[in-house]
Design a protein around this motif. Structure first.
Motif, PDB file in Angstrom:
ATOM      1  N   ARG A  84      27.465 -50.550  86.681  1.00 29.78           N
ATOM      2  CA  ARG A  84      27.146 -50.382  88.102  1.00 29.78           C
ATOM      3  C   ARG A  84      26.325 -51.541  88.664  1.00 29.78           C
ATOM      4  O   ARG A  84      25.409 -51.356  89.465  1.00 29.78           O
ATOM      5  CB  ARG A  84      26.424 -49.052  88.338  1.00 29.78           C
ATOM      6  CG  ARG A  84      27.249 -47.829  87.925  1.00 29.78           C
ATOM      7  CD  ARG A  84      26.545 -46.527  88.301  1.00 29.78           C
ATOM      8  NE  ARG A  84      27.338 -45.367  87.935  1.00 29.78           N
ATOM      9  CZ  ARG A  84      27.236 -44.737  86.765  1.00 29.78           C
ATOM     10  NH1 ARG A  84      26.364 -45.159  85.860  1.00 29.78           N
ATOM     11  NH2 ARG A  84      28.004 -43.684  86.495  1.00 29.78           N
ATOM     12  N   MET A  85      26.649 -52.724  88.212  1.00 29.94           N
ATOM     13  CA  MET A  85      26.029 -53.926  88.754  1.00 29.94           C
ATOM     14  C   MET A  85      26.818 -54.375  89.977  1.00 29.94           C
ATOM     15  O   MET A  85      27.973 -53.998  90.160  1.00 29.94           O
ATOM     16  CB  MET A  85      25.995 -55.020  87.688  1.00 29.94           C
ATOM     17  CG  MET A  85      25.246 -54.611  86.430  1.00 29.94           C
ATOM     18  SD  MET A  85      25.519 -55.713  85.022  1.00 29.94           S
ATOM     19  CE  MET A  85      24.542 -57.110  85.532  1.00 29.94           C
ATOM     20  N   LYS A  86      26.202 -55.169  90.829  1.00 34.79           N
ATOM     21  CA  LYS A  86      26.882 -55.597  92.043  1.00 34.79           C
ATOM     22  C   LYS A  86      28.072 -56.488  91.694  1.00 34.79           C
ATOM     23  O   LYS A  86      28.070 -57.186  90.662  1.00 34.79           O
ATOM     24  CB  LYS A  86      25.924 -56.346  92.969  1.00 34.79           C
ATOM     25  CG  LYS A  86      25.473 -57.691  92.464  1.00 34.79           C
ATOM     26  CD  LYS A  86      24.546 -58.347  93.496  1.00 34.79           C
ATOM     27  CE  LYS A  86      24.114 -59.735  93.032  1.00 34.79           C
ATOM     28  NZ  LYS A  86      23.210 -60.393  94.013  1.00 34.79           N
ATOM     29  N   PRO A  87      29.123 -56.485  92.511  1.00 31.62           N
ATOM     30  CA  PRO A  87      30.282 -57.333  92.241  1.00 31.62           C
ATOM     31  C   PRO A  87      29.873 -58.796  92.146  1.00 31.62           C
ATOM     32  O   PRO A  87      29.107 -59.282  92.988  1.00 31.62           O
ATOM     33  CB  PRO A  87      31.189 -57.091  93.454  1.00 31.62           C
ATOM     34  CG  PRO A  87      30.804 -55.739  93.953  1.00 31.62           C
ATOM     35  CD  PRO A  87      29.325 -55.635  93.711  1.00 31.62           C
ATOM     36  N   GLU A 114      38.617 -50.535  89.581  1.00 36.80           N
ATOM     37  CA  GLU A 114      38.561 -51.319  90.818  1.00 36.80           C
ATOM     38  C   GLU A 114      38.377 -52.807  90.567  1.00 36.80           C
ATOM     39  O   GLU A 114      38.888 -53.643  91.297  1.00 36.80           O
ATOM     40  CB  GLU A 114      37.417 -50.803  91.700  1.00 36.80           C
ATOM     41  CG  GLU A 114      37.643 -49.399  92.222  1.00 36.80           C
ATOM     42  CD  GLU A 114      36.536 -48.974  93.159  1.00 36.80           C
ATOM     43  OE1 GLU A 114      36.704 -49.146  94.376  1.00 36.80           O
ATOM     44  OE2 GLU A 114      35.501 -48.484  92.661  1.00 36.80           O
ATOM     45  N   LEU A 115      37.618 -53.139  89.536  1.00 34.47           N
ATOM     46  CA  LEU A 115      37.343 -54.547  89.205  1.00 34.47           C
ATOM     47  C   LEU A 115      36.859 -55.320  90.439  1.00 34.47           C
ATOM     48  O   LEU A 115      37.414 -56.352  90.813  1.00 34.47           O
ATOM     49  CB  LEU A 115      38.586 -55.217  88.607  1.00 34.47           C
ATOM     50  CG  LEU A 115      39.086 -54.629  87.274  1.00 34.47           C
ATOM     51  CD1 LEU A 115      40.364 -55.312  86.826  1.00 34.47           C
ATOM     52  CD2 LEU A 115      38.003 -54.756  86.203  1.00 34.47           C
ATOM     53  N   LYS A 116      35.805 -54.818  91.050  1.00 38.44           N
ATOM     54  CA  LYS A 116      35.295 -55.427  92.272  1.00 38.44           C
ATOM     55  C   LYS A 116      34.653 -56.780  91.980  1.00 38.44           C
ATOM     56  O   LYS A 116      33.874 -56.928  91.034  1.00 38.44           O
ATOM     57  CB  LYS A 116      34.265 -54.511  92.930  1.00 38.44           C
ATOM     58  CG  LYS A 116      34.835 -53.214  93.492  1.00 38.44           C
ATOM     59  CD  LYS A 116      33.745 -52.391  94.146  1.00 38.44           C
ATOM     60  CE  LYS A 116      34.307 -51.107  94.740  1.00 38.44           C
ATOM     61  NZ  LYS A 116      33.245 -50.280  95.378  1.00 38.44           N
ATOM     62  N   HIS A 117      34.966 -57.755  92.812  1.00 37.63           N
ATOM     63  CA  HIS A 117      34.398 -59.084  92.672  1.00 37.63           C
ATOM     64  C   HIS A 117      34.686 -59.881  93.941  1.00 37.63           C
ATOM     65  O   HIS A 117      35.510 -59.477  94.757  1.00 37.63           O
ATOM     66  CB  HIS A 117      34.996 -59.812  91.465  1.00 37.63           C
ATOM     67  CG  HIS A 117      36.466 -60.060  91.577  1.00 37.63           C
ATOM     68  ND1 HIS A 117      37.412 -59.081  91.340  1.00 37.63           N
ATOM     69  CD2 HIS A 117      37.164 -61.164  91.953  1.00 37.63           C
ATOM     70  CE1 HIS A 117      38.625 -59.579  91.553  1.00 37.63           C
ATOM     71  NE2 HIS A 117      38.504 -60.843  91.931  1.00 37.63           N
ATOM     72  N   ASN A 118      34.027 -60.997  94.079  1.00 44.21           N
ATOM     73  CA  ASN A 118      34.242 -61.911  95.192  1.00 44.21           C
ATOM     74  C   ASN A 118      34.801 -63.209  94.614  1.00 44.21           C
ATOM     75  O   ASN A 118      34.076 -63.964  93.958  1.00 44.21           O
ATOM     76  CB  ASN A 118      32.921 -62.166  95.932  1.00 44.21           C
ATOM     77  CG  ASN A 118      33.083 -63.128  97.095  1.00 44.21           C
ATOM     78  OD1 ASN A 118      34.151 -63.224  97.701  1.00 44.21           O
ATOM     79  ND2 ASN A 118      32.024 -63.866  97.407  1.00 44.21           N
TER      80      ASN A 118
END
Length: 229
Positions: A84-87, A114-118
């Protein structure tokens, strides 16, 4: 079982080198894996097999798409999500950005996560601000596939010499009246080449690479070499 909301334990890591005031950690085994970490900046360069400590770095800069430099990318993003770390913000050469997007789509389909990232694609000479006082610029390197290195610059506002010695009120009044009292100082701090031939040294566009306080160069021999920081 729900994962605990804790960052991966890095207590068993090898002791960092200290270079120019920066702790520097990581691992480089030619042909197997490379990941160089500057923990005080929350920056990692390349992610061969995603060493546990790399997960806690908020910014990841990829030099090229060989597996020993990019293979741990999905695991890096997935593990940050698990804890649960930020993307994270991931910077890749613009030439591979579309393929990296497809890679994540495949993993989302298989993993149902989800594999959230920028994801940011940079071309040689382009810049991106990691934070207000820290930016990264891509520079040309020379490898068997498309590759690039990165320079981290500190960006600071400095008081113009003609205003040094004025009182606080005088400075405040000048600023309130619209006078530009500062100038921007940009200093090359850290440069990372990834795999490259020595041609980058004589490339006139790479002057700042050699001016950086710290220059990390990966040395590739015929046989694998190992560096454990």
């Amino acid at each position: 079982m729900e994962p605990k909301n804790e960052q991966p334990n890095s207590s068993k890591k090898a002791k960092d080198l200290n270079i120019e005031g920066y702790p520097v950690g990581g691992l480089s085994i030619g042909g197997h894996e490379t990941c160089i970490i500057f923990p005080t900046l929350k920056v990692a360069f390349d992610i061969g097999r995603c060493p546990p400590r790399a997960v806690s770095q908020d910014f990841l800069l990829i030099s090229h798409a060989h597996m020993d430099h990019i293979g741990g990318l999905p695991m890096y993003v997935a593990t940050r999500g698990l804890y649960r770390m930020k993307p994270p913000t991931i910077i890749v050469p613009i030439s591979v950005k579309e393929d990296v997007e497809k890679l994540f789509e495949v993993h989302r389909k298989m993993d149902h996560s989800e594999l959230k990232h920028n994801l940011i694609g940079l071309d040689v000479g382009e810049e991106f601000y990691l934070r207000k006082d820290l930016k990264v610029k891509a520079f040309r390197t020379y490898h068997v596939i498309s590759s690039q290195g990165y320079i981290l610059y500190y960006v600071r506002q400095k008081l113009k010499p003609e205003y040094i010695g004025l009182s606080g009120n005088e400075i405040k009044n000048l600023k309130s009246s619209g006078v530009e009292i500062t100038y921007t100082l940009t200093e090359p701090e850290i440069a990372f080449t990834g795999d490259t031939m020595s041609d980058f040294i004589v490339d006139e566009s790479n002057t700042d690479v050699l001016r950086a306080r710290i220059l990390v160069i990966e040395v590739n021999d015929v046989y694998p070499t190992c560096l454990n920081l």
